[in-house]
Design a protein around this motif. Sequence first.
Motif, short mmCIF file in Angstrom:
data_model
loop_
_atom_site.label_atom_id
_atom_site.label_comp_id
_atom_site.label_asym_id
_atom_site.label_seq_id
_atom_site.Cartn_x
_atom_site.Cartn_y
_atom_site.Cartn_z
N ILE A 1 -5.29 4.61 -4.62
CA ILE A 1 -6.18 3.67 -3.44
C ILE A 1 -6.51 2.54 -3.68
N HIS A 2 -6.44 1.51 -2.83
CA HIS A 2 -7.19 0.84 -3.48
C HIS A 2 -8.37 -0.01 -2.76
N ARG A 3 -9.15 0.48 -2.26
CA ARG A 3 -10.51 0.64 -1.54
C ARG A 3 -11.10 -0.23 -1.02
N THR B 1 -5.87 9.00 -6.60
CA THR B 1 -6.50 9.64 -5.92
C THR B 1 -6.77 11.08 -6.37
N ASP C 1 -9.11 9.57 1.17
CA ASP C 1 -8.16 9.86 1.19
C ASP C 1 -7.36 8.02 0.68
N ALA C 2 -6.22 8.29 0.93
CA ALA C 2 -5.59 7.28 1.01
C ALA C 2 -5.18 6.28 2.24
N SER C 3 -5.72 7.16 3.37
CA SER C 3 -5.82 6.73 4.76
C SER C 3 -7.50 5.84 5.06
N CYS D 1 1.49 1.73 -3.59
CA CYS D 1 0.17 2.31 -4.51
C CYS D 1 0.10 3.41 -3.98
N HIS D 2 0.01 3.91 -2.98
CA HIS D 2 -0.49 4.97 -2.43
C HIS D 2 1.00 6.49 -2.87
N ASP E 1 -7.58 2.89 3.08
CA ASP E 1 -6.70 2.13 2.90
C ASP E 1 -6.02 1.63 4.64
N LEU F 1 0.88 -1.36 -0.25
CA LEU F 1 0.33 0.22 0.04
C LEU F 1 0.73 1.01 -0.47
N SER G 1 -10.20 -0.12 -7.03
CA SER G 1 -9.14 1.39 -6.62
C SER G 1 -8.96 2.65 -7.70
#
Length: 278
Positions: free
Chosen positions: A135-137, A163, A188-190, A129-130, A192, A126, A160
Amino acid sequence: SASPVEQRRWTLNDFDIGSSLGRGKFGHVYLAREKTSNHLVALKVLFKSQLQQSQVVHQLRREVEIQSHLRHPHILRLYGYFYDQFRVYLILEYAPKGELYKQLQKCKYFSERRAATYVASLARALIYCHGKHVIHRDIKPENLLIGAQGELKIADFGWSVHTFNRRRTMCGTLDYLPPEMVESVEHDASVDIWSLGVLCYEFLYGVPPFEAKEHVDTYKRIVKVDLKFPPKPIVSSAAKDLISQMLVKDSSKRLPLHKLLEHPWIVQNAEPSGVYKG
Ligand SMILES: CC(=O)NC[C@@H]1CCN(c2c(Cl)cnc3[nH]c(-c4cn(C)nc4C)nc23)C1
């Protein structure tokens, strides 16, 4: 380096098709062998009619665009795709040891070393990715596969996003969604980090933390962050501390992934190689 199954105009004739490995949402996944290289792949066959019906064509395009550009040991490769009159075919990396959730079902819950090894390898994937604004989600056991050495592979980037665009519609289990997605506000990315915290809990207890009979009750438990640790199985306080730092309502206060890799529970339990040897 271009492995034998990359950068070409593919057709079905390039492959010997084997048994069905399972069903995704929009069709089957087959074991297949690329004829010239004898390379085993997983061929995901999707019906155009079903994709159009469910208006997920743009989501599939995004999945292919994103996953084909990601190169990481813990991310399932997407080598390419092709289509014919009725179907779209995704040429995916074959994970010889199958689906993680089946192993979790079989042994109910994982040891702390196994859970920490998986969580650390997912955190590394991750972070990668970030770093690419992806972001995968949709981090959950059903989307995790196991490679030849027992290493974890994140699959199914169907949810995904880059962002930049935040659009999404909701379907499937709510269990893994963080409050901001359940309340459909900006995210956002958080997201994940939250899902990884839910996954860590499920690895250790065998059930996700906010599980409830009805969707509406799961929703209420998520937005309240109604986090409880059962007395059984016995889990270390270090593990509970890590989970408590990830399942935080304010997304800006969740433990950043690079800090997760320095957490005592990870440092003391995760295999450095990312491979759990049992
Ligand atoms: C994330 C996702 O798409 N899951 C559903 C698809 C089912 C098979 N898919 C596989 C995909 Cl996409 C890749 N590799 C796989 N390996 C297996 C598998 C191996 N064994 C021994 N048993 C199985 C099953 N399955 C796959 C994924």
